[in-house]
Design a protein around this motif. Structure first.
Motif, mmCIF file in Angstrom:
data_model
loop_
_atom_site.group_PDB
_atom_site.id
_atom_site.type_symbol
_atom_site.label_atom_id
_atom_site.label_comp_id
_atom_site.label_asym_id
_atom_site.label_seq_id
_atom_site.Cartn_x
_atom_site.Cartn_y
_atom_site.Cartn_z
ATOM 1 N N LEU A 105 5.551 44.202 36.796
ATOM 2 C CA LEU A 105 6.704 43.121 37.241
ATOM 3 C C LEU A 105 8.004 43.613 37.356
ATOM 4 O O LEU A 105 8.548 43.319 38.666
ATOM 5 N N GLU A 106 8.507 44.595 36.679
ATOM 6 C CA GLU A 106 9.791 45.112 36.961
ATOM 7 C C GLU A 106 10.108 45.962 37.955
ATOM 8 O O GLU A 106 11.037 45.904 38.892
ATOM 9 N N VAL A 163 9.988 43.567 41.285
ATOM 10 C CA VAL A 163 11.247 42.413 41.595
ATOM 11 C C VAL A 163 12.426 43.253 41.858
ATOM 12 O O VAL A 163 13.344 42.963 42.395
ATOM 13 N N ASP A 164 12.285 44.733 41.656
ATOM 14 C CA ASP A 164 13.669 45.413 41.919
ATOM 15 C C ASP A 164 13.698 45.928 43.322
ATOM 16 O O ASP A 164 12.667 46.977 43.865
ATOM 17 N N GLY A 173 11.223 39.204 44.347
ATOM 18 C CA GLY A 173 12.645 39.661 44.120
ATOM 19 C C GLY A 173 13.830 39.465 44.828
ATOM 20 O O GLY A 173 14.919 39.780 44.503
ATOM 21 N N THR A 219 12.892 39.688 29.982
ATOM 22 C CA THR A 219 13.172 41.367 30.771
ATOM 23 C C THR A 219 13.827 40.914 32.079
ATOM 24 O O THR A 219 14.986 41.595 32.419
ATOM 25 N N LEU A 220 13.358 39.973 32.895
ATOM 26 C CA LEU A 220 13.997 39.887 34.338
ATOM 27 C C LEU A 220 15.399 39.427 34.277
ATOM 28 O O LEU A 220 16.146 39.432 34.903
ATOM 29 N N THR A 221 15.548 38.358 33.234
ATOM 30 C CA THR A 221 16.849 37.987 32.816
ATOM 31 C C THR A 221 17.969 38.832 32.805
ATOM 32 O O THR A 221 18.968 39.057 33.210
ATOM 33 N N MET A 275 17.609 41.941 33.681
ATOM 34 C CA MET A 275 17.670 42.492 34.834
ATOM 35 C C MET A 275 18.878 41.956 35.680
ATOM 36 O O MET A 275 19.250 42.537 36.941
ATOM 37 N N MET A 322 18.166 38.738 36.950
ATOM 38 C CA MET A 322 17.715 37.568 37.660
ATOM 39 C C MET A 322 17.920 36.108 36.766
ATOM 40 O O MET A 322 17.856 36.008 35.774
ATOM 41 N N VAL A 332 14.365 32.472 36.927
ATOM 42 C CA VAL A 332 13.288 32.805 36.274
ATOM 43 C C VAL A 332 13.149 31.875 35.149
ATOM 44 O O VAL A 332 14.067 31.544 34.398
#
Length: 130
Positions: A61-62, A65-66, A77, A99-101, A103, A105, A108
């Motif tokens: 996932l990480e 999205v990057d 992403g 985790t996405l937050t 990063m 984002m 989400v």
């Protein structure tokens, strides 16, 4: 151990938007919303997937999205759609959404109760092909 999974889940759920199943059912199919199944591919083959969802295994996932990653997927992403992550019971999805937050984002959320709650509420499910 300094932090167990329960504390990690509590911290994640304190900052991540959780979407109740009935609200999620109304969101499914909207042009600005993308459901993202983060379960293991074997789970998808065995149990199916929410109709219209994109599969993005938790371990990738990480990277997906990057934009700087060689594995980048614009559908995840580019920030154009609200992402509704889900797993089997909303544990992995809570941690993944956090985790996405972290990063950066802002688009989400995750599905309350996960795929199990969705299925129990009569949400649309389709068979995932190999």
């Amino acid at each position: 151990m300094k932090k167990g999974y329960k504390q990690l889940l509590a911290e994640a759920n304190a900052v991540v938007k959780t979407v109740p199943v009935e609200e999620a059912k109304a969101l499914r199919g909207q042009d600005d919303v993308q459901f993202v199944d983060i379960r293991d591919p074997r789970e998808l083959e065995r149990d199916g997937i929410i109709e219209g969802a994109m599969s993005a295994p938790r371990g990738m996932l990480e990277f997906w999205v990057d934009p700087e990653s060689p594995y980048y997927k614009p559908a995840l992403g580019d920030g154009k759609k609200t992402l509704v992550l889900y797993c089997a019971s909303a544990w992995r999805s809570a941690l993944a959404a956090k985790t996405l937050t972290d990063m950066g984002m802002t688009n989400v959320s995750h599905l309350e109760g996960g795929f199990t709650a969705w299925k129990n509420a009569g949400g649309a499910v389709v068979k995932k092909e190999k």
